[in-house]
Design a protein around this motif. Structure first.
Motif, PDB file in Angstrom:
ATOM      1  N   PHE A 178      -0.506  11.793 -12.828  1.00  0.00           N
ATOM      2  CA  PHE A 178       0.083  10.929 -13.222  1.00  0.00           C
ATOM      3  C   PHE A 178       0.418   9.208 -12.185  1.00  0.00           C
ATOM      4  CE2 PHE A 178       1.312   6.860 -15.672  1.00  0.00           C
ATOM      5  CZ  PHE A 178      -0.017   6.437 -15.984  1.00  0.00           C
ATOM      6  N   VAL A 179       0.903   9.942 -11.442  1.00  0.00           N
ATOM      7  CA  VAL A 179       1.476   8.981  -9.976  1.00  0.00           C
ATOM      8  C   VAL A 179       0.729   8.912  -9.468  1.00  0.00           C
ATOM      9  CG1 VAL A 179       3.193   9.103  -8.785  1.00  0.00           C
ATOM     10  CG2 VAL A 179       4.169   9.459 -10.712  1.00  0.00           C
ATOM     11  N   LEU A 180       0.089   9.760  -8.577  1.00  0.00           N
ATOM     12  CA  LEU A 180      -0.590  10.168  -7.910  1.00  0.00           C
ATOM     13  C   LEU A 180      -2.132   9.323  -8.434  1.00  0.00           C
ATOM     14  CD1 LEU A 180      -2.416  11.438  -5.018  1.00  0.00           C
ATOM     15  CD2 LEU A 180      -2.602  13.099  -6.514  1.00  0.00           C
ATOM     16  N   TYR A 181      -2.336   9.340  -9.547  1.00  0.00           N
ATOM     17  CA  TYR A 181      -3.511   8.489  -9.914  1.00  0.00           C
ATOM     18  C   TYR A 181      -2.869   6.837  -9.985  1.00  0.00           C
ATOM     19  CZ  TYR A 181      -6.797   6.499 -13.743  1.00  0.00           C
ATOM     20  OH  TYR A 181      -7.232   5.232 -13.989  1.00  0.00           O
ATOM     21  N   LEU A 182      -1.686   6.332 -10.398  1.00  0.00           N
ATOM     22  CA  LEU A 182      -1.507   5.367 -10.431  1.00  0.00           C
ATOM     23  C   LEU A 182      -2.064   4.808  -9.074  1.00  0.00           C
ATOM     24  CD1 LEU A 182       1.301   4.838 -13.035  1.00  0.00           C
ATOM     25  CD2 LEU A 182      -1.680   3.705 -13.137  1.00  0.00           C
ATOM     26  N   SER A 183      -0.948   5.711  -7.842  1.00  0.00           N
ATOM     27  CA  SER A 183      -1.364   4.789  -6.890  1.00  0.00           C
ATOM     28  C   SER A 183      -2.833   5.056  -6.107  1.00  0.00           C
ATOM     29  CB  SER A 183      -0.703   6.256  -5.425  1.00  0.00           C
ATOM     30  OG  SER A 183       0.882   6.589  -6.291  1.00  0.00           O
ATOM     31  N   VAL A 184      -3.970   5.425  -6.246  1.00  0.00           N
ATOM     32  CA  VAL A 184      -5.170   5.199  -5.793  1.00  0.00           C
ATOM     33  C   VAL A 184      -5.492   4.450  -6.621  1.00  0.00           C
ATOM     34  CG1 VAL A 184      -7.057   6.570  -6.413  1.00  0.00           C
ATOM     35  CG2 VAL A 184      -5.309   7.983  -5.040  1.00  0.00           C
ATOM     36  N   PHE A 185      -4.978   4.367  -7.746  1.00  0.00           N
ATOM     37  CA  PHE A 185      -5.429   3.141  -8.503  1.00  0.00           C
ATOM     38  C   PHE A 185      -5.126   1.407  -8.227  1.00  0.00           C
ATOM     39  CE2 PHE A 185      -4.937  -0.543 -11.896  1.00  0.00           C
ATOM     40  CZ  PHE A 185      -6.298  -0.357 -12.479  1.00  0.00           C
ATOM     41  N   PHE A 186      -3.552   1.002  -7.556  1.00  0.00           N
ATOM     42  CA  PHE A 186      -3.263   0.305  -7.019  1.00  0.00           C
ATOM     43  C   PHE A 186      -3.841  -0.127  -5.857  1.00  0.00           C
ATOM     44  CE2 PHE A 186       0.140   0.993 -10.386  1.00  0.00           C
ATOM     45  CZ  PHE A 186      -0.145  -0.143 -11.089  1.00  0.00           C
TER      46      PHE A 186
ATOM     47  N   LEU B 135      -6.678   0.586  -4.597  1.00  0.00           N
ATOM     48  CA  LEU B 135      -8.627   0.604  -4.458  1.00  0.00           C
ATOM     49  C   LEU B 135      -8.241  -1.345  -5.316  1.00  0.00           C
ATOM     50  CD1 LEU B 135      -9.781   3.370  -5.968  1.00  0.00           C
ATOM     51  CD2 LEU B 135      -9.865   2.270  -3.715  1.00  0.00           C
ATOM     52  N   LEU B 136      -7.652  -1.313  -5.282  1.00  0.00           N
ATOM     53  CA  LEU B 136      -6.709  -2.460  -6.323  1.00  0.00           C
ATOM     54  C   LEU B 136      -6.449  -3.768  -5.409  1.00  0.00           C
ATOM     55  CD1 LEU B 136      -7.255  -4.477  -9.200  1.00  0.00           C
ATOM     56  CD2 LEU B 136      -4.630  -4.310  -9.543  1.00  0.00           C
ATOM     57  N   ALA B 137      -5.920  -3.116  -4.608  1.00  0.00           N
ATOM     58  CA  ALA B 137      -5.325  -4.392  -3.227  1.00  0.00           C
ATOM     59  C   ALA B 137      -6.692  -4.538  -2.869  1.00  0.00           C
ATOM     60  CB  ALA B 137      -3.803  -3.798  -2.697  1.00  0.00           C
ATOM     61  N   PHE B 138      -7.215  -3.073  -2.144  1.00  0.00           N
ATOM     62  CA  PHE B 138      -8.180  -3.625  -1.661  1.00  0.00           C
ATOM     63  C   PHE B 138      -9.165  -4.765  -1.800  1.00  0.00           C
ATOM     64  CE2 PHE B 138     -12.819  -1.889  -0.481  1.00  0.00           C
ATOM     65  CZ  PHE B 138     -12.657  -1.991   1.083  1.00  0.00           C
ATOM     66  N   PHE B 139      -9.809  -4.188  -3.075  1.00  0.00           N
ATOM     67  CA  PHE B 139     -10.830  -4.809  -4.284  1.00  0.00           C
ATOM     68  C   PHE B 139     -10.339  -6.777  -3.618  1.00  0.00           C
ATOM     69  CE2 PHE B 139     -12.403  -1.351  -5.103  1.00  0.00           C
ATOM     70  CZ  PHE B 139     -14.163  -1.956  -5.030  1.00  0.00           C
ATOM     71  N   ILE B 140      -9.458  -6.927  -4.436  1.00  0.00           N
ATOM     72  CA  ILE B 140      -8.644  -8.515  -3.868  1.00  0.00           C
ATOM     73  C   ILE B 140      -8.746  -8.927  -2.471  1.00  0.00           C
ATOM     74  CG2 ILE B 140      -6.231  -9.392  -3.968  1.00  0.00           C
ATOM     75  CD1 ILE B 140      -5.619  -7.679  -5.967  1.00  0.00           C
ATOM     76  N   LEU B 141      -8.352  -7.816  -1.536  1.00  0.00           N
ATOM     77  CA  LEU B 141      -8.441  -8.641  -0.169  1.00  0.00           C
ATOM     78  C   LEU B 141      -9.351  -9.121   0.212  1.00  0.00           C
ATOM     79  CD1 LEU B 141      -7.320  -8.719   2.649  1.00  0.00           C
ATOM     80  CD2 LEU B 141      -7.752  -6.373   2.898  1.00  0.00           C
ATOM     81  N   LEU B 142     -11.388  -8.266   0.203  1.00  0.00           N
ATOM     82  CA  LEU B 142     -12.608  -8.421   0.215  1.00  0.00           C
ATOM     83  C   LEU B 142     -12.728  -9.674  -0.728  1.00  0.00           C
ATOM     84  CD1 LEU B 142     -14.117  -4.618  -0.446  1.00  0.00           C
ATOM     85  CD2 LEU B 142     -13.824  -5.651   1.547  1.00  0.00           C
ATOM     86  N   THR B 143     -12.446  -9.921  -2.203  1.00  0.00           N
ATOM     87  CA  THR B 143     -12.734 -11.237  -1.931  1.00  0.00           C
ATOM     88  C   THR B 143     -12.069 -12.375  -2.010  1.00  0.00           C
ATOM     89  OG1 THR B 143     -12.456 -10.002  -4.774  1.00  0.00           O
ATOM     90  CG2 THR B 143     -12.261 -12.311  -4.887  1.00  0.00           C
ATOM     91  N   SER B 144     -10.212 -12.217  -1.517  1.00  0.00           N
ATOM     92  CA  SER B 144     -10.075 -13.359  -0.773  1.00  0.00           C
ATOM     93  C   SER B 144     -10.799 -14.317   0.817  1.00  0.00           C
ATOM     94  CB  SER B 144      -8.701 -13.152  -0.262  1.00  0.00           C
ATOM     95  OG  SER B 144      -8.258 -12.034  -0.377  1.00  0.00           O
ATOM     96  N   LEU B 145     -11.287 -12.561   1.241  1.00  0.00           N
ATOM     97  CA  LEU B 145     -12.039 -12.987   2.063  1.00  0.00           C
ATOM     98  C   LEU B 145     -13.046 -13.307   2.610  1.00  0.00           C
ATOM     99  CD1 LEU B 145     -10.061  -9.850   3.902  1.00  0.00           C
ATOM    100  CD2 LEU B 145      -9.797 -12.546   4.528  1.00  0.00           C
ATOM    101  N   SER B 146     -14.180 -13.208   1.493  1.00  0.00           N
ATOM    102  CA  SER B 146     -15.791 -13.814   0.896  1.00  0.00           C
ATOM    103  C   SER B 146     -15.311 -15.088   0.713  1.00  0.00           C
ATOM    104  CB  SER B 146     -16.264 -12.247   0.146  1.00  0.00           C
ATOM    105  OG  SER B 146     -15.615 -12.582  -1.166  1.00  0.00           O
ATOM    106  N   THR B 147     -17.073 -15.531   1.027  1.00  0.00           N
ATOM    107  CA  THR B 147     -17.797 -16.725   0.660  1.00  0.00           C
ATOM    108  C   THR B 147     -18.466 -16.476   0.171  1.00  0.00           C
ATOM    109  OG1 THR B 147     -18.695 -16.594   2.617  1.00  0.00           O
ATOM    110  CG2 THR B 147     -16.459 -17.669   3.321  1.00  0.00           C
TER     111      THR B 147
END
Length: 226
Positions: free
Chosen positions: A19-27, A29-41
C-alpha cells in the motif's frame, strides 16, 4: 505481520508495504502531471477547433466562454433578421435556424432568384432578378466582421444540380449570385458558391458563425460543396 515460507525459512513482510508503494507511485504521477500542466500553454484557435470537433461528432453542445456566447448571440440576431427578410421577399423560402446557435439555412426555388437563361454571343447568360438589392445588402451586413465580439460569419450559396452533375445552368447561376453578392458588399473571404446534389430548381443559402479565435466555422459545410 504476515509471514511467507520459502525453503523452510519464514520471511517476515510488512502488510502495509504494498500500500505504501502504491501511494508513492500515485503521488509521483500526480506531481508529474501538475508539472506538465504548469508548463503548458493553451492556443485558443486549436482549443476551439477541438471543442467544435467533439460537438459535431457526438451531437452535444459544450460550454463556451463568455466571448463565444456573446458572439453567438450577436450571430443569431443578425441571421434572424436575414431570415425574416428572405421570407418577406420570397414567401416560398424555408428558413431553418434551429439546432446549433449561429447557423441559418434558407432553401428556396431558383426561379425566385434568377431570370430565365438566355443565349447571347454563343454563350449562356444568367442574371439575378432585380428588386432584391436590400436583401443582398443585409446579407453583406450580416457577414461583416464584428469588431466588438470578434464574430465572423461565413456565407455559402449552393445550387442543386437536379440529378445531372454535368449541367451547366447551376454553375452559371452560382456565378451570377457570387457577382451579385460581391457587388452588394459581401467579402469574397466570407463567401463561397457551388453546386450540390439535389432537386432541380432548388438553391440554399447557408450561414455559419465563426466564434472569436476559432479556426473553422462552428458547423461544417454540407456535402456537395466543391
Amino acid at each position: 505481520m504476515a509471514g511467507l515460507v520459502s525453503g523452510g525459512k519464514r520471511i517476515v513482510q510488512e502488510e502495509g508495504g504494498v500500500f505504501v508503494l502504491y501511494l508513492s507511485v500515485f503521488f509521483l504521477l500526480l506531481a508529474f502531471f501538475i508539472l506538465l500542466t504548469s508548463l503548458s500553454t493553451f492556443e485558443n484557435r486549436k482549443f476551439d477547433a477541438v471543442v467544435q470537433a467533439v460537438q459535431d461528432a457526438f451531437g452535444v453542445t459544450m460550454a463556451q466562454g463568455p466571448a463565444a456566447q456573446a458572439a453567438l448571440a450577436r450571430a443569431d440576431e443578425r441571421l434572424g433578421a436575414v431570415g425574416r427578410r428572405l421570407v418577406a421577399v420570397v414567401p416560398d423560402a424555408v428558413i431553418d435556424q434551429g439546432g446549433k446557435g449561429g447557423t441559418l439555412v434558407a432553401t428556396l426555388p431558383a426561379s425566385s432568384l434568377f431570370a430565365p437563361a438566355t443565349a447571347e454571343g454563343g454563350g449562356t447568360v444568367v442574371t439575378v432578378l432585380p428588386g432584391r438589392e436590400g436583401l443582398w445588402r443585409q446579407m453583406a451586413e450580416a457577414v461583416r466582421p464584428d469588431e466588438e465580439t470578434g464574430l465572423e460569419i461565413d456565407l455559402e450559396f449552393l445550387v442543386a444540380d437536379g440529378g445531372n452533375p454535368g449541367a451547366s445552368l447551376p454553375v452559371f447561376q452560382a456565378g451570377a449570385m457570387a457577382r451579385t453578392l460581391t457587388a452588394a458588399g459581401v467579402s469574397p473571404n466570407a463567401m463561397s458558391v457551388g453546386v450540390e446534389k439535389g432537386t432541380a430548381d432548388q438553391v440554399r443559402f447557408l450561414f455559419h458563425a465563426r466564434p472569436p479565435h476559432a479556426g473553422a466555422p462552428l458547423n461544417p459545410a454540407p456535402e456537395g460543396r466543391p
